[in-house]
Design an enzyme around this catalytic site. Structure first.
Site: not given
Ligand code: ZN
Length: 365
Positions: A163, A184, A242, A245
């Protein structure tokens, strides 16, 4: 002459008796001394190759009584490969995640099972580790109690390597770049660990952590959660800011990182360089009832197992740092499972910072 001989014989016998008494006395004193040294040695050195270091006083001194609260360490054999596992593993562009024991729960299934309405999950595929789900649920319930806001959605959690690769490829296709600056590579995303998730809201489908939502960033450490990519740490994390996150690391560590304004890269580096087992240990007291100490142990790369010193009779946890060692957390007081004085906010403490340098003057929101 006969009398003189008798007297001489008596004198020899007396001398012999005195000598025998002297020898016996020396033998008894020696035996007592040997026993005492052996006893003291047993007290001071537990069944471990490691030396007690939490108390600076010399415990062998006859004048200093043994401290009943002194920690006795013993060594346990621990698989060296487990340095890649645990709640404190650092996964980033330089530290690949290799995968381990991914016990996961479906966020939506748990929300339905627990009949929660104060927050939501994304689609049924959103999964995180159970310890992280429980922390998120407790935090978002409290957020709702405080702010009456129920639109937070846990949008994304665990990702497989496949994924992650698909996301990476999609980003390249969208941007036309040869390498992605936003996503990433497979193997290098925290999402693959199950200890990370992204928030959004069901009203705006955007989560910026601002306004009323800043309560979450102020209180997340109380649940063992950190904002992983703050705005002023991008030079270290190599990830853009972010605000959505979050990452689970455990309460004592989340507290220390928040209080001292450290990202996970800085924290794991600090433990490695300043708090190895042989040196002083990092003491963390995050409320009146909970105190722990943290230290770093190098793995034995030449062996399948590493000897790790752990306290005898106290609760402890071992996590790898995902590169070069183990982090041991010892619960000296309390069990580290909750915060009893939530009013104490480490984010307010701007003067109590440690020696690491902030690379930016920006203030993360
Ligand atoms: Zn994330």
């Amino acid at each position: 002459m006969a009398k003189k001989t008798k007297n001489k014989s008596k004198s020899i016998r007396q001398t012999r008796i005195v000598t025998e008494i002297c020898i016996a006395t020396v033998a008894i004193v020696s035996a007592v001394y040997v026993l005492k040294v052996t006893y003291d040695h047993t007290e001071a050195v537990p069944a471990s190759p490691f030396i007690e270091i939490s108390d600076n006083t010399e415990s062998n001194s006859e004048l200093v009584p043994e401290d009943p609260n002194k920690i006795i360490y013993e060594s346990i054999e621990y698989p060296t490969a487990k340095k890649f596992e645990g709640e404190l593993i650092l996964v980033n562009n330089s530290n690949q995640y290799y995968g381990f024991n991914e016990e996961l729960v479906s966020v939506t299934a748990k929300i339905n099972e627990e009949e929660r309405t104060s927050f939501a999950g994304g689609d049924d595929s959103v999964q995180v580790r159970p310890v992280f789900y429980n922390a998120l649920a407790d935090m978002l319930e409290e957020f709702y109690q405080e702010k009456q806001i129920d639109d937070v959605v846990i949008l994304d959690g665990y990702r497989t390597a496949e994924e992650q690769q698909n996301l990476y490829d999609a980003d390249l296709a969208e941007t036309g770049l040869e390498t992605s600056e936003r996503v990433a590579k497979a193997g290098f995303s925290e999402h693959q660990t199950g200890y990370a998730c992204d928030f959004t809201t069901s009203t705006t489908w955007d989560y910026d952590g601002q306004g009323e939502y800043s309560w979450i960033d102020e209180h997340c450490w109380e649940y063992g959660i950190i904002l992983r990519y703050p705005e002023d740490k991008t030079a270290i994390t190599q990830i853009q800011y972010e605000p959505w996150h979050y990452r689970y690391v455990g309460i004592p560590h989340a507290y220390y990182m928040t209080k001292n304004h450290l990202c996970l890269e800085e924290y794991t580096d600090l433990l490695r360089t300043s708090y190895p087992y042989e040196s002083q240990h990092l003491e963390i007291q995050y409320d009146a009832n909970n105190k722990c100490e943290v230290y770093f142990v190098k793995p034995d790369e030449s062996s399948e197992n590493t000897y790790i010193p752990v306290p005898s009779g106290k609760k402890y946890e071992i996590s790898g740092n995902n590169s070069d060692g183990f982090i041991v957390t010892v619960y000296l007081e309390g069990d580290g499972q909750s915060v009893s004085v939530p009013d104490e906010q480490p984010t307010d403490n701007t003067t109590d910072t440690i020696g690491t340098t902030d690379l930016s003057t920006d203030i993360a929101q």
